[in-house]
Every structure is written in structure tokens, then in C-alpha cells.
Design a protein around this motif. Structure first.
Motif, PDB file in Angstrom:
ATOM      1  N   ASP A  54      65.977 -67.984  45.219  1.00  0.00           N
ATOM      2  CA  ASP A  54      65.355 -66.874  44.511  1.00  0.00           C
ATOM      3  C   ASP A  54      63.984 -66.583  45.127  1.00  0.00           C
ATOM      4  O   ASP A  54      63.155 -67.488  45.258  1.00  0.00           O
ATOM      5  CB  ASP A  54      65.207 -67.228  43.038  1.00  0.00           C
ATOM      6  N   VAL A  56      61.490 -65.304  43.874  1.00  0.00           N
ATOM      7  CA  VAL A  56      60.416 -65.538  42.914  1.00  0.00           C
ATOM      8  C   VAL A  56      59.786 -66.916  43.131  1.00  0.00           C
ATOM      9  O   VAL A  56      58.580 -67.094  42.925  1.00  0.00           O
ATOM     10  CB  VAL A  56      60.937 -65.373  41.464  1.00  0.00           C
ATOM     11  N   VAL A  60      55.765 -66.866  43.479  1.00  0.00           N
ATOM     12  CA  VAL A  60      54.876 -67.561  42.543  1.00  0.00           C
ATOM     13  C   VAL A  60      53.956 -68.524  43.291  1.00  0.00           C
ATOM     14  O   VAL A  60      52.754 -68.572  43.038  1.00  0.00           O
ATOM     15  CB  VAL A  60      55.690 -68.301  41.455  1.00  0.00           C
ATOM     16  N   THR A  71      57.885 -58.514  48.287  1.00  0.00           N
ATOM     17  CA  THR A  71      59.182 -58.965  48.770  1.00  0.00           C
ATOM     18  C   THR A  71      59.938 -57.754  49.288  1.00  0.00           C
ATOM     19  O   THR A  71      59.973 -56.711  48.632  1.00  0.00           O
ATOM     20  CB  THR A  71      59.978 -59.628  47.632  1.00  0.00           C
TER      21      THR A  71
END
Length: 120
Positions: A54, A56, A60, A71
Motif C-alpha cells: 500500500d 500509504v 506516512v 503518489t
């Protein structure tokens, strides 16, 4: 009864307008960030996210390290484009190498050595 209904309708309209204004400001901030990162004068580094992970997870970690990012896709790879001066390249590399990457069997390992797209 009429007053209660009018208050509820007014509150619903006010909340809808407030939510719409919040979303608009968020989208405009994201657009501004994306425009800045695509500007040729801004030094950016792209990292191809491993398949099945992922984005994310990387976003993060990069965000917590204080880097601005978006992204996007480069060719067939999903990448994270990070605003990073040349002097911070190794710091960004260490941040990305410290991210535990989940495997298909549920375990996680750290990336061995991060290779940026401009180094390929």
C-alpha cells in the motif's frame, strides 16, 4: 414544530456548506503541492513502491520525516515523488529503508537497499 424543522434544515445546510468548503480547500492544497512537485525547478526524487504494498505505508513514513510528497505512476510502476534537496537524499533513503514492508505471508521485512528511479 415549524421552528425546530427550520433550525434542523438550516443546520444541515450550514454543515453541508462547511464540508464543501473544507473539501475545496483540501483539494486546492493538494493541487498546489502537486504543481510545485512537477515544477522543473523543484528537486524531486521518485521511488517505485514494491508491488503489493500500500502506498500509504510509504507516504506516512515520508510525511513523518518532514518531506512533501505525492503518489503517482511512472510508466508501469506506482511511485512516490518526494521533494528532496540533493543533500537530504541519504536521509530519505534511510527513511525508506527503515519501513517494514509486509509480505504476502503476513510477515514483514525491511527494504534491503532503496534505489531511486533516477539511479536506475
Amino acid at each position: 414544530m415549524f421552528v425546530a424543522a427550520a433550525v434542523l434544515i438550516t443546520a444541515a445546510v450550514a454543515l453541508s456548506v462547511a464540508f464543501a468548503l473544507f473539501m475545496r480547500s483540501w483539494v486546492l492544497r493538494e493541487k498546489e503541492t502537486e504543481t510545485r512537485l512537477h515544477d522543473p525547478r523543484t528537486h524531486t526524487i521518485a521511488y517505485a513502491i514494491p508491488n503489493g504494498v500500500d502506498p500509504v505505508v510509504f507516504a506516512v513514513a515520508v510525511d513523518r520525516a518532514g518531506f512533501t510528497h505525492v503518489t503517482e505512476r511512472f510508466g508501469n510502476a506506482e511511485c512516490i515523488r518526494v521533494e528532496c534537496p540533493e543533500a537530504e537524499r541519504e536521509h530519505l533513503r534511510s527513511v525508506l529503508e527503515s519501513i517494514p514492508v509486509p509480505q504476502y505471508d503476513g510477515s514483514s521485512v525491511s527494504a534491503a537497499h532503496v534505489v531511486f528511479e533516477d539511479e536506475r
